[in-house]
Scaffold this motif. Structure first.
Motif, PDB file in Angstrom:
ATOM      1  N   LEU A 101       8.146  -3.498   2.714  1.00 30.10           N
ATOM      2  CA  LEU A 101       8.723  -4.180   3.874  1.00 30.10           C
ATOM      3  C   LEU A 101       9.840  -3.348   4.496  1.00 30.10           C
ATOM      4  CD1 LEU A 101       8.932  -7.810   2.419  1.00 30.10           C
ATOM      5  CD2 LEU A 101       7.244  -6.910   4.036  1.00 30.10           C
ATOM      6  N   LEU A 102      10.674  -2.750   3.654  1.00 25.96           N
ATOM      7  CA  LEU A 102      11.769  -1.929   4.161  1.00 25.96           C
ATOM      8  C   LEU A 102      11.241  -0.670   4.842  1.00 25.96           C
ATOM      9  CD1 LEU A 102      14.180  -2.294   1.111  1.00 25.96           C
ATOM     10  CD2 LEU A 102      14.612  -3.152   3.420  1.00 25.96           C
ATOM     11  N   ALA A 103      10.248  -0.016   4.237  1.00 27.14           N
ATOM     12  CA  ALA A 103       9.686   1.199   4.824  1.00 27.14           C
ATOM     13  C   ALA A 103       9.033   0.899   6.172  1.00 27.14           C
ATOM     14  CB  ALA A 103       8.676   1.831   3.869  1.00 27.14           C
ATOM     15  N   THR A 104       8.354  -0.229   6.264  1.00 28.11           N
ATOM     16  CA  THR A 104       7.722  -0.622   7.528  1.00 28.11           C
ATOM     17  C   THR A 104       8.771  -0.878   8.596  1.00 28.11           C
ATOM     18  OG1 THR A 104       5.832  -1.582   6.359  1.00 28.11           O
ATOM     19  CG2 THR A 104       6.203  -2.310   8.619  1.00 28.11           C
ATOM     20  N   ALA A 105       9.829  -1.612   8.232  1.00 29.25           N
ATOM     21  CA  ALA A 105      10.909  -1.880   9.187  1.00 29.25           C
ATOM     22  C   ALA A 105      11.584  -0.587   9.621  1.00 29.25           C
ATOM     23  CB  ALA A 105      11.924  -2.832   8.569  1.00 29.25           C
ATOM     24  N   ALA A 106      11.768   0.357   8.691  1.00 30.57           N
ATOM     25  CA  ALA A 106      12.391   1.644   9.034  1.00 30.57           C
ATOM     26  C   ALA A 106      11.543   2.419  10.031  1.00 30.57           C
ATOM     27  CB  ALA A 106      12.617   2.460   7.760  1.00 30.57           C
ATOM     28  N   ARG A 107      10.237   2.440   9.821  1.00 27.56           N
ATOM     29  CA  ARG A 107       9.355   3.145  10.755  1.00 27.56           C
ATOM     30  C   ARG A 107       9.422   2.523  12.148  1.00 27.56           C
ATOM     31  NH1 ARG A 107       6.037   3.545   6.087  1.00 27.56           N
ATOM     32  NH2 ARG A 107       4.941   1.615   6.591  1.00 27.56           N
ATOM     33  N   ARG A 108       9.379   1.205  12.200  1.00 28.75           N
ATOM     34  CA  ARG A 108       9.459   0.534  13.496  1.00 28.75           C
ATOM     35  C   ARG A 108      10.791   0.810  14.173  1.00 28.75           C
ATOM     36  NH1 ARG A 108       7.008  -5.268  11.441  1.00 28.75           N
ATOM     37  NH2 ARG A 108       4.797  -4.681  11.440  1.00 28.75           N
ATOM     38  N   GLY A 109      11.850   0.858  13.359  1.00 29.43           N
ATOM     39  CA  GLY A 109      13.167   1.136  13.910  1.00 29.43           C
ATOM     40  C   GLY A 109      13.251   2.525  14.517  1.00 29.43           C
ATOM     41  N   ARG A 110      12.643   3.509  13.855  1.00 27.24           N
ATOM     42  CA  ARG A 110      12.673   4.866  14.397  1.00 27.24           C
ATOM     43  C   ARG A 110      11.904   4.944  15.712  1.00 27.24           C
ATOM     44  NH1 ARG A 110      12.610   6.285   8.862  1.00 27.24           N
ATOM     45  NH2 ARG A 110      10.333   6.281   8.744  1.00 27.24           N
ATOM     46  N   ILE A 111      10.801   4.201  15.802  1.00 22.47           N
ATOM     47  CA  ILE A 111      10.041   4.172  17.050  1.00 22.47           C
ATOM     48  C   ILE A 111      10.868   3.539  18.164  1.00 22.47           C
ATOM     49  CG2 ILE A 111       8.024   3.158  18.175  1.00 22.47           C
ATOM     50  CD1 ILE A 111       6.561   3.423  15.474  1.00 22.47           C
ATOM     51  N   SER A 146       0.817  -1.208   0.000  1.00 29.12           N
ATOM     52  CA  SER A 146       0.000   0.000   0.000  1.00 29.12           C
ATOM     53  C   SER A 146       0.846   1.251   0.000  1.00 29.12           C
ATOM     54  CB  SER A 146      -0.914  -0.005   1.227  1.00 29.12           C
ATOM     55  OG  SER A 146      -0.126  -0.061   2.412  1.00 29.12           O
ATOM     56  N   LYS A 147       2.136   1.114   0.333  1.00 33.28           N
ATOM     57  CA  LYS A 147       2.977   2.303   0.383  1.00 33.28           C
ATOM     58  C   LYS A 147       4.439   1.907   0.295  1.00 33.28           C
ATOM     59  CE  LYS A 147       1.849   2.217   5.304  1.00 33.28           C
ATOM     60  NZ  LYS A 147       0.767   1.314   5.132  1.00 33.28           N
ATOM     61  N   GLY A 148       5.273   2.859  -0.081  1.00 36.82           N
ATOM     62  CA  GLY A 148       6.699   2.639  -0.155  1.00 36.82           C
ATOM     63  C   GLY A 148       7.386   3.335   0.987  1.00 36.82           C
ATOM     64  N   PRO A 149       8.427   4.165   0.727  1.00 35.01           N
ATOM     65  CA  PRO A 149       9.084   4.898   1.791  1.00 35.01           C
ATOM     66  C   PRO A 149       8.104   5.774   2.558  1.00 35.01           C
ATOM     67  CG  PRO A 149      10.382   4.955  -0.211  1.00 35.01           C
ATOM     68  CD  PRO A 149       9.063   4.339  -0.570  1.00 35.01           C
ATOM     69  N   ASP A 150       8.471   6.126   3.764  1.00 29.69           N
ATOM     70  CA  ASP A 150       7.589   6.850   4.692  1.00 29.69           C
ATOM     71  C   ASP A 150       7.193   8.206   4.125  1.00 29.69           C
ATOM     72  OD1 ASP A 150       6.244   7.846   6.791  1.00 29.69           O
ATOM     73  OD2 ASP A 150       7.804   7.503   8.285  1.00 29.69           O
ATOM     74  N   VAL A 151       5.939   8.282   3.643  1.00 38.69           N
ATOM     75  CA  VAL A 151       5.499   9.525   3.008  1.00 38.69           C
ATOM     76  C   VAL A 151       5.219  10.616   4.035  1.00 38.69           C
ATOM     77  CG1 VAL A 151       4.562   8.342   1.004  1.00 38.69           C
ATOM     78  CG2 VAL A 151       3.108   8.690   3.000  1.00 38.69           C
ATOM     79  N   LYS A 152       5.142  10.265   5.327  1.00 41.90           N
ATOM     80  CA  LYS A 152       4.856  11.263   6.340  1.00 41.90           C
ATOM     81  C   LYS A 152       6.117  12.005   6.780  1.00 41.90           C
ATOM     82  CE  LYS A 152       0.904   8.697   8.163  1.00 41.90           C
ATOM     83  NZ  LYS A 152       0.312   8.053   9.356  1.00 41.90           N
ATOM     84  N   SER A 153       7.266  11.490   6.362  1.00 46.48           N
ATOM     85  CA  SER A 153       8.519  12.100   6.769  1.00 46.48           C
ATOM     86  C   SER A 153       8.962  13.116   5.729  1.00 46.48           C
ATOM     87  CB  SER A 153       9.586  11.019   6.949  1.00 46.48           C
ATOM     88  OG  SER A 153      10.829  11.608   7.209  1.00 46.48           O
ATOM     89  N   ASP A 154       9.732  14.129   6.182  1.00 44.72           N
ATOM     90  CA  ASP A 154      10.247  15.132   5.258  1.00 44.72           C
ATOM     91  C   ASP A 154      11.468  14.624   4.505  1.00 44.72           C
ATOM     92  OD1 ASP A 154       8.305  16.945   5.960  1.00 44.72           O
ATOM     93  OD2 ASP A 154       9.510  17.823   7.584  1.00 44.72           O
ATOM     94  N   ARG A 155      12.010  13.496   4.914  1.00 46.57           N
ATOM     95  CA  ARG A 155      13.187  12.968   4.239  1.00 46.57           C
ATOM     96  C   ARG A 155      12.925  11.544   3.759  1.00 46.57           C
ATOM     97  NH1 ARG A 155      16.106   9.295   7.015  1.00 46.57           N
ATOM     98  NH2 ARG A 155      15.677   8.974   9.231  1.00 46.57           N
ATOM     99  N   ASP A 202      13.696   7.577   3.266  1.00 39.90           N
ATOM    100  CA  ASP A 202      14.323   6.514   4.041  1.00 39.90           C
ATOM    101  C   ASP A 202      15.656   6.143   3.406  1.00 39.90           C
ATOM    102  OD1 ASP A 202      12.336   6.273   5.929  1.00 39.90           O
ATOM    103  OD2 ASP A 202      11.215   4.773   4.793  1.00 39.90           O
ATOM    104  N   ARG A 203      16.636   5.848   4.273  1.00 35.27           N
ATOM    105  CA  ARG A 203      17.949   5.416   3.797  1.00 35.27           C
ATOM    106  C   ARG A 203      18.091   3.919   4.044  1.00 35.27           C
ATOM    107  NH1 ARG A 203      22.534   7.468   2.056  1.00 35.27           N
ATOM    108  NH2 ARG A 203      21.749   9.589   2.351  1.00 35.27           N
ATOM    109  N   VAL A 204      18.434   3.194   2.991  1.00 32.33           N
ATOM    110  CA  VAL A 204      18.640   1.751   3.062  1.00 32.33           C
ATOM    111  C   VAL A 204      20.105   1.459   2.783  1.00 32.33           C
ATOM    112  CG1 VAL A 204      18.041  -0.496   2.078  1.00 32.33           C
ATOM    113  CG2 VAL A 204      16.298   1.279   2.265  1.00 32.33           C
TER     114      VAL A 204
END
Length: 453
Positions: free
Chosen positions: A436-446, A22-31, A33-35
């Motif tokens: 999957l990467l965007a979801t993992a990145a969001r969880r990591g930031r939390i 349903s989505k790729g990199p975190d669209v709510k962020s101003d930057r 995601d870095r992989v």
């Protein structure tokens, strides 16, 4: 180890293809995601998959770095301009590529190969901080599985999440290729590698696998089903696509346009059991218009040439390998393209890269292989399937294919290409990996934010 002729479902997916994200990199962020791709191999080595992944990630909107080893594959000799003992940082197409030291080796020595894998696992874990400390998520190309060590260390130190791509099954494939076949050393190595491999899966935020069968195995090893996603490894779509046949090839082989041509292109190794295919051709002497062309090289080539010569099979032809950008046109000359694998448990969950290439090129296939390869040929209605290791049965299937009108063969190829586009293409799989990467990145930031608080 792990060098088979190679080289991935979220809960809402099916066994036949990846789920739609349903989505790729975190669209709510101003930057963005870095992989960081963690892979022991990367260009200038012949590491097309690793390069394909970074290109796709950038296309999906990620900033991308690479943590890799000093280039020495496939000969075990360090490339000019590099040192096996020094870390180096370079920029390729705007990506930071950090290379850390290793023991260069890629021969048949088990000790040398272990030293190669272990030395890079250690150096990447100790020296990879500059790209792993501040990344949002690591993507591990986990062949060898020891490549996961740096991502595991980053998770311990900085809570950096990682997604691991299980390219092949460890430690099974290590011993399937003839290393440490028996004795106490084998038992110890198998126990240690199994324990380490299982831990890499448990620590990962998500695991991707390239075949449905491999997904089942990973789940059987204790990884929750919702944590394992099927992400097919797509073909190099810039070159693997429908094209015109290579001009003059049939004439050079002494064949007419009416002759039925079965082609195999790739590694001529023990795992492919091409001796069974040559044996099947010996059973087709009464159909002199059926020809087999083997394109490639490998440890079994001399033996196969000797077998065809001994059996006086003028219908079996050998051609040297060609660059990948010429292979699609060569495949288009054939009436049917062959995939062959030995009937071994490991190969039942193996999907050789030529499977995707044949489908992407819109060519009909003959799958003489166990497990997932034959299933895909049937599901896609892309050709024929024969039981592996049975020359008599294979000869019967070739007879049936020869009797099939060519317009029907072309329709099989078109059905295979449509199956590829729907289930195995970059357009179908790269968004799943990105999600999957965007979801993992969001969880990591939390997790990192909670740790700071």
């Amino acid at each position: 180890m792990g060098d088979l002729d190679q080289g991935d479902q979220v809960p809402t997916g099916s066994a036949s293809g990846p789920a739609r994200p349903s989505k790729g990199p975190d669209v709510k962020s101003d930057r963005r995601d870095r992989v960081t791709l963690v892979s022991q191999w990367f260009p200038p080595e012949p590491a097309a998959l690793a390069e394909r992944f970074t290109s796709s990630l950038r296309h999906q909107g990620f900033d991308t770095d690479v943590l890799t080893g000093v280039p020495n594959y496939p000969r075990g000799i360090v490339y000019e301009g590099y040192s096996a003992r020094r870390r180096s940082l370079e920029v390729q197409d705007g990506m930071r590529v950090l290379r850390t030291p290793l023991y260069p080796s890629h021969d048949r020595s088990a000790l040398g190969r272990v030293a190669n894998y272990a030395s890079w696992a250690a150096s990447s874990s100790l020296l990879g901080a500059s790209v792993l400390r501040d990344t949002d998520v690591a993507l591990v190309y986990s062949s060898p599985v020891t490549a996961t060590a740096a991502a595991m260390m980053a998770k311990l130190r900085w809570r950096t999440p990682y997604v691991t791509m299980v390219i092949d099954l460890w430690p099974d494939n290590v011993f399937a290729t003839g290393f440490l076949t028996e004795g106490p050393t084998r038992r110890i190595a198998e126990a240690v590698l199994t324990r380490f491999t299982d831990r890499t899966y448990r620590w990962a935020d998500h695991v991707t696998v390239p075949t449905p069968g491999l997904r089942d195995i990973v789940i059987e090893r204790g990884v929750p089903a919702e944590k394992v996603s099927l992400v097919y490894i797509w073909a190099d779509e810039k070159i693997m696509q429908p094209t015109e046949p290579e001009p003059g090839l049939r004439q050079r082989l002494g064949l007419t346009d009416d002759d039925f041509l079965l082609m195999y292109g790739g590694n001529l190794g023990a795992a492919q059991r091409l001796d069974v295919v040559v044996d099947a051709m010996a059973r087709l002497r009464d159909t002199p218009d059926v020809h087999l062309v083997l394109v490639g090289d490998g440890v079994e080539k001399d033996r196969l040439v000797a077998q065809a010569t001994r059996d006086r099979l003028g219908s079996v032809h050998f051609l040297d390998p060609v660059p990948p950008d010429r292979m699609a046109a060569r495949m288009a000359v054939a009436d049917l393209n062959l995939i062959s694998l030995a009937d071994e448990p490991l190969f039942r969950i193996t999907l050789p890269s030529k499977t995707q290439s044949i489908l992407a090129c819109g060519q009909p296939m003959l799958a003489c292989a166990p497990g997932d390869v034959g299933r895909i040929a049937r599901d896609a209605q892309a050709g024929f399937a024969a039981p592996p290791g049975d020359a008599e049965a294979l000869a019967a299937v070739i007879r049936s294919a020869r009797a099939t009108p060519r317009h029907r063969l072309r329709a099989m190829g078109e059905a295979g290409r449509q199956y590829y586009l729907n289930h195995m293409s970059e357009a179908s799989n790269a968004p799943v990996l990105a999600d999957l990467l965007a979801t993992a990145a969001r969880r990591g930031r939390i997790a990192r934010g909670n740790r700071r608080r």
